[in-house]
Design a protein around this motif. Structure first.
Motif, PDB file in Angstrom:
ATOM      1  N   VAL A   1       0.860  -1.187   0.000  1.00  0.00           N
ATOM      2  CA  VAL A   1       0.000   0.000   0.000  1.00  0.00           C
ATOM      3  C   VAL A   1       0.895   1.234   0.000  1.00  0.00           C
ATOM      4  O   VAL A   1       1.924   1.262   0.686  1.00  0.00           O
ATOM      5  N   GLY A   2       0.523   2.247  -0.763  1.00  0.00           N
ATOM      6  CA  GLY A   2       1.325   3.466  -0.840  1.00  0.00           C
ATOM      7  C   GLY A   2       0.593   4.648  -0.231  1.00  0.00           C
ATOM      8  O   GLY A   2      -0.628   4.752  -0.341  1.00  0.00           O
ATOM      9  N   ILE A   3       1.345   5.530   0.417  1.00  0.00           N
ATOM     10  CA  ILE A   3       0.818   6.822   0.853  1.00  0.00           C
ATOM     11  C   ILE A   3       1.650   7.877   0.138  1.00  0.00           C
ATOM     12  O   ILE A   3       2.864   7.969   0.355  1.00  0.00           O
ATOM     13  N   ILE A   4       0.991   8.643  -0.742  1.00  0.00           N
ATOM     14  CA  ILE A   4       1.712   9.674  -1.490  1.00  0.00           C
ATOM     15  C   ILE A   4       1.458  11.000  -0.780  1.00  0.00           C
ATOM     16  O   ILE A   4       0.361  11.540  -0.822  1.00  0.00           O
ATOM     17  N   GLY A   5       2.465  11.510  -0.127  1.00  0.00           N
ATOM     18  CA  GLY A   5       2.338  12.762   0.617  1.00  0.00           C
ATOM     19  C   GLY A   5       2.150  12.486   2.094  1.00  0.00           C
ATOM     20  O   GLY A   5       1.157  11.906   2.507  1.00  0.00           O
ATOM     21  N   LEU A   6       3.153  12.871   2.905  1.00  0.00           N
ATOM     22  CA  LEU A   6       3.105  12.636   4.352  1.00  0.00           C
ATOM     23  C   LEU A   6       2.883  13.952   5.076  1.00  0.00           C
ATOM     24  O   LEU A   6       3.544  14.254   6.073  1.00  0.00           O
ATOM     25  N   GLY A   7       1.942  14.757   4.578  1.00  0.00           N
ATOM     26  CA  GLY A   7       1.553  15.975   5.277  1.00  0.00           C
ATOM     27  C   GLY A   7       0.611  15.627   6.413  1.00  0.00           C
ATOM     28  O   GLY A   7       0.618  14.499   6.925  1.00  0.00           O
ATOM     29  N   GLY A   8      -0.220  16.599   6.794  1.00  0.00           N
ATOM     30  CA  GLY A   8      -1.111  16.379   7.927  1.00  0.00           C
ATOM     31  C   GLY A   8      -1.990  15.162   7.743  1.00  0.00           C
ATOM     32  O   GLY A   8      -2.068  14.295   8.626  1.00  0.00           O
ATOM     33  N   THR A   9      -2.648  15.071   6.594  1.00  0.00           N
ATOM     34  CA  THR A   9      -3.580  13.961   6.406  1.00  0.00           C
ATOM     35  C   THR A   9      -2.839  12.653   6.151  1.00  0.00           C
ATOM     36  O   THR A   9      -3.156  11.623   6.747  1.00  0.00           O
ATOM     37  N   GLY A  10      -1.831  12.681   5.294  1.00  0.00           N
ATOM     38  CA  GLY A  10      -1.086  11.458   4.989  1.00  0.00           C
ATOM     39  C   GLY A  10      -0.447  10.837   6.223  1.00  0.00           C
ATOM     40  O   GLY A  10      -0.419   9.611   6.369  1.00  0.00           O
ATOM     41  N   SER A  11       0.060  11.672   7.122  1.00  0.00           N
ATOM     42  CA  SER A  11       0.722  11.118   8.311  1.00  0.00           C
ATOM     43  C   SER A  11      -0.296  10.447   9.231  1.00  0.00           C
ATOM     44  O   SER A  11       0.008   9.433   9.861  1.00  0.00           O
ATOM     45  N   TYR A  12      -1.504  11.014   9.313  1.00  0.00           N
ATOM     46  CA  TYR A  12      -2.525  10.344  10.129  1.00  0.00           C
ATOM     47  C   TYR A  12      -3.052   9.079   9.456  1.00  0.00           C
ATOM     48  O   TYR A  12      -3.452   8.133  10.132  1.00  0.00           O
ATOM     49  N   ILE A  13      -3.033   9.042   8.136  1.00  0.00           N
ATOM     50  CA  ILE A  13      -3.380   7.784   7.454  1.00  0.00           C
ATOM     51  C   ILE A  13      -2.353   6.721   7.818  1.00  0.00           C
ATOM     52  O   ILE A  13      -2.704   5.588   8.167  1.00  0.00           O
ATOM     53  N   LEU A  14      -1.077   7.103   7.779  1.00  0.00           N
ATOM     54  CA  LEU A  14      -0.033   6.158   8.181  1.00  0.00           C
ATOM     55  C   LEU A  14      -0.261   5.665   9.602  1.00  0.00           C
ATOM     56  O   LEU A  14      -0.119   4.470   9.896  1.00  0.00           O
ATOM     57  N   ASP A  15      -0.635   6.581  10.497  1.00  0.00           N
ATOM     58  CA  ASP A  15      -0.840   6.209  11.898  1.00  0.00           C
ATOM     59  C   ASP A  15      -1.867   5.077  12.017  1.00  0.00           C
ATOM     60  O   ASP A  15      -1.718   4.166  12.835  1.00  0.00           O
ATOM     61  N   GLN A  16      -2.903   5.142  11.174  1.00  0.00           N
ATOM     62  CA  GLN A  16      -3.942   4.105  11.217  1.00  0.00           C
ATOM     63  C   GLN A  16      -3.481   2.839  10.496  1.00  0.00           C
ATOM     64  O   GLN A  16      -3.685   1.728  10.990  1.00  0.00           O
ATOM     65  N   LEU A  17      -2.871   3.010   9.322  1.00  0.00           N
ATOM     66  CA  LEU A  17      -2.485   1.839   8.528  1.00  0.00           C
ATOM     67  C   LEU A  17      -1.393   1.031   9.220  1.00  0.00           C
ATOM     68  O   LEU A  17      -1.332  -0.187   9.075  1.00  0.00           O
ATOM     69  N   ALA A  18      -0.521   1.730   9.974  1.00  0.00           N
ATOM     70  CA  ALA A  18       0.591   1.025  10.632  1.00  0.00           C
ATOM     71  C   ALA A  18       0.071  -0.051  11.572  1.00  0.00           C
ATOM     72  O   ALA A  18       0.753  -1.038  11.838  1.00  0.00           O
ATOM     73  N   LYS A  19      -1.143   0.117  12.066  1.00  0.00           N
ATOM     74  CA  LYS A  19      -1.699  -0.825  13.040  1.00  0.00           C
ATOM     75  C   LYS A  19      -2.546  -1.898  12.382  1.00  0.00           C
ATOM     76  O   LYS A  19      -3.244  -2.644  13.066  1.00  0.00           O
ATOM     77  N   THR A  20      -2.504  -1.963  11.066  1.00  0.00           N
ATOM     78  CA  THR A  20      -3.177  -3.042  10.342  1.00  0.00           C
ATOM     79  C   THR A  20      -2.112  -3.970   9.768  1.00  0.00           C
ATOM     80  O   THR A  20      -0.948  -3.578   9.643  1.00  0.00           O
ATOM     81  N   PRO A  21      -2.506  -5.206   9.396  1.00  0.00           N
ATOM     82  CA  PRO A  21      -1.474  -6.171   8.951  1.00  0.00           C
ATOM     83  C   PRO A  21      -1.022  -6.021   7.506  1.00  0.00           C
ATOM     84  O   PRO A  21      -0.557  -6.992   6.916  1.00  0.00           O
ATOM     85  N   ILE A  22      -1.115  -4.821   6.922  1.00  0.00           N
ATOM     86  CA  ILE A  22      -0.518  -4.586   5.591  1.00  0.00           C
ATOM     87  C   ILE A  22       0.964  -4.961   5.667  1.00  0.00           C
ATOM     88  O   ILE A  22       1.651  -4.591   6.606  1.00  0.00           O
ATOM     89  N   ARG A  23       1.453  -5.692   4.648  1.00  0.00           N
ATOM     90  CA  ARG A  23       2.831  -6.168   4.750  1.00  0.00           C
ATOM     91  C   ARG A  23       3.841  -5.064   4.435  1.00  0.00           C
ATOM     92  O   ARG A  23       4.826  -4.916   5.140  1.00  0.00           O
ATOM     93  N   GLU A  24       3.603  -4.281   3.383  1.00  0.00           N
ATOM     94  CA  GLU A  24       4.532  -3.184   3.079  1.00  0.00           C
ATOM     95  C   GLU A  24       3.742  -1.885   2.927  1.00  0.00           C
ATOM     96  O   GLU A  24       2.788  -1.832   2.152  1.00  0.00           O
TER      97      GLU A  24
END
Lengths: 89, 404
Positions: B185-208
């Motif tokens: 899964v990709g996150i393009i842009g780690l600004g305010g919204t992208g970083s909070y998306i990462l915060d949620q996705l990091a806690k799911t079993p996505i492999r990369e």
């Protein structure tokens, strides 16, 4: 936020008190199109592929929804529009 | 699925689990569960059979919790009987269930046997349940035992987490969570919204989880990002992707930092992705990415917000937008997101952003992704949604044709 009712009596010259982007406005049209709402919010601007606007509307006791190009909505007192570009992240 | 090395690490670190293993039980820790394999019991027809006893494994860090608050277990076998042919009493009398706890483990019964004082640790808990079942098996054949001393076969190394997702296992939703186990899964842009998306996705079993951003992580970013950046972290002037790779690396593997922006020359890098979150604010970049993903039939979510100041009463108004594009429905994107133009050529542009709205926009995007994965039920299959602040309004549009 709204000052409630228009001072004018209902009738042919009825105007409507609406809110667009947090600011009270008065309009006389019974219906407003997407383009007209955008121009109330941003006078002089034209929607285009360069400028896509997200338009949501809400009635205190009625239906909520969204508008895109080509759509129009029946105006009632108190209807609230938010016209934004939703491209920040 | 936790690897056997992860399982063994947990067993080694905890005296109660180690004692189970040392006394010959076939112990495995997997996906937040403690499993004792091959427990002999007597089935309804009076013959010997074997099943697995499974407990939720409550951990604090890597330490098992004592006393064990949850006194129940699951069982994969049929209903245990005594050597006299009666159902074993003291197991709670719940009927047969069919519950998939995690990949390859389906529970058929849930037992409830609580000694006065509860269970002090997992050794006490699991050995007692094993005894309750196996004592009748041993009455038929004294040579059988749950204490087999048999080695546990290797399991695949696929979990991205450095420690077990006990939040899912404790509540019995590990099988649902596994629907989220996308490869890339990709996150393009780690600004305010992208970083909070990462915060949620990091806690799911996505492999990369691949992070794309060419900017550095600066002081003002810390106020629109999850967590609390230290002064030292800021002083080291990290890249955004490097900062987040480090932060979430405390919890999981599989973070891949790309210190670059996506453009025509690099958009091909997204070819093998299962899903992409577009969190950019330049319309031309959004178009490059969206066009590529649409053509490649890669589903994506594009997020965006716009907040403006109402000078008259010094309040903020605005809207958060979440737009989903899928293999079967992608024609609506250009109605909702600007695809051309540049920042700066817009008289009204304010670029106000607030962390709670970044977080909300991110959360709405992640909820939509989880619906796409089948984690949450999705009745309307909406592909477009807006939250407007001053009207407390949440909209759904572009419903999939299957339901409209």
């Amino acid at each position: 936020m709204s000052n409630g009712k228009s001072e004018q009596a209902p009738g042919q010259n009825k105007s409507y008190s609406i809110i667009v982007n947090g600011r009270p406005k008065e309009v006389t049209q019974k219906k407003l199109s997407y383009l007209e709402v955008v121009q109330i919010a941003f006078p002089g601007e034209q929607p285009s592929p360069q400028r896509i606007y997200t338009v949501t509307f809400s009635n205190p006791h009625g239906k909520d929804g969204t508008m895109v190009e080509g759509q129009e909505e029946v105006i009632k007192d108190g209807i609230i529009f938010n016209v934004t570009k939703t491209d920040q992240s | 699925m936790a690897s056997s090395s992860m399982s063994q690490k947990l067993i080694n670190h905890n005296p109660d689990l180690r004692r189970l293993q040392n006394e010959g039980y076939e112990v495995e820790c997997r996906d937040g569960y403690l499993i004792v394999h091959s427990v002999p019991y007597v089935n309804a027809s009076g013959t010997l059979d074997w099943g697995d006893l499974i407990s939720a494994l409550e951990l604090s860090g890597e330490q098992t919790c004592s006393p064990v608050r949850d006194h129940q277990v699951w069982f994969t076998g049929s209903l245990p009987h005594t050597n006299q042919g009666k159902p074993v009493s003291g197991l709670g009398g719940q009927g047969e269930i069919r519950q998939t706890l995690t990949d390859g483990i389906e529970a058929r019964y849930r037992f409830s046997n609580k000694p006065s004082g509860g269970y002090q640790d997992y050794f006490q808990k699991m050995s007692r349940y094993a005894l309750l079942l196996s004592q009748y098996a041993r009455a038929i054949d004294p040579n059988v035992s749950a204490q087999t001393f048999k080695p546990i076969p290797e399991t695949d190394e696929t979990s991205p987490f450095l420690y077990v997702d006990s939040a899912s296992s404790r509540t019995g939703i590990t099988a649902v969570s596994q629907k989220l186990a996308m490869d890339k899964v990709g996150i393009i842009g780690l600004g305010g919204t992208g970083s909070y998306i990462l915060d949620q996705l990091a806690k799911t079993p996505i492999r990369e989880i691949h992070l794309f951003d060419g900017d550095d992580f600066q002081q003002h970013n810390a106020f629109r990002a999850p967590g609390a950046a230290s002064l030292q972290a800021l002083q080291s002037q990290p890249s955004k992707v490097g900062y987040f790779e480090d932060m979430y690396g405390h919890m999981r593997n599989g973070l891949v930092a790309h210190h670059q922006f996506i453009d025509e020359t690099t958009v091909d890098d997204l070819a093998e992705f299962d899903f992409v979150f577009i969190c950019v604010d330049r319309p031309v970049v959004r178009k490059i990415i969206a066009d590529f993903l649409t053509k490649a039939e890669i589903p994506f979510i594009d997020v965006g917000m716009d907040i403006t100041l109402v000078e008259e009463d010094l309040t903020l108004v605005g809207t958060c937008r979440t737009t989903l594009s899928t293999e079967s429905k992608s024609d609506h994107i250009s109605k909702y997101a600007s695809f051309t133009g540049e920042r700066g050529d817009d008289l009204y542009r304010s670029n106000i952003q607030v962390a709670d709205l970044n977080a909300l926009n991110a959360t709405l995007a992640v909820i939509k992704w989880k619906k796409y994965c089948g984690f949450y039920q999705d009745c309307y299959l909406e592909h477009q949604s807006c939250y407007s602040i001053n009207t407390h309004q949440l909209t759904r549009d572009e419903l999939s044709e299957e339901v409209s």
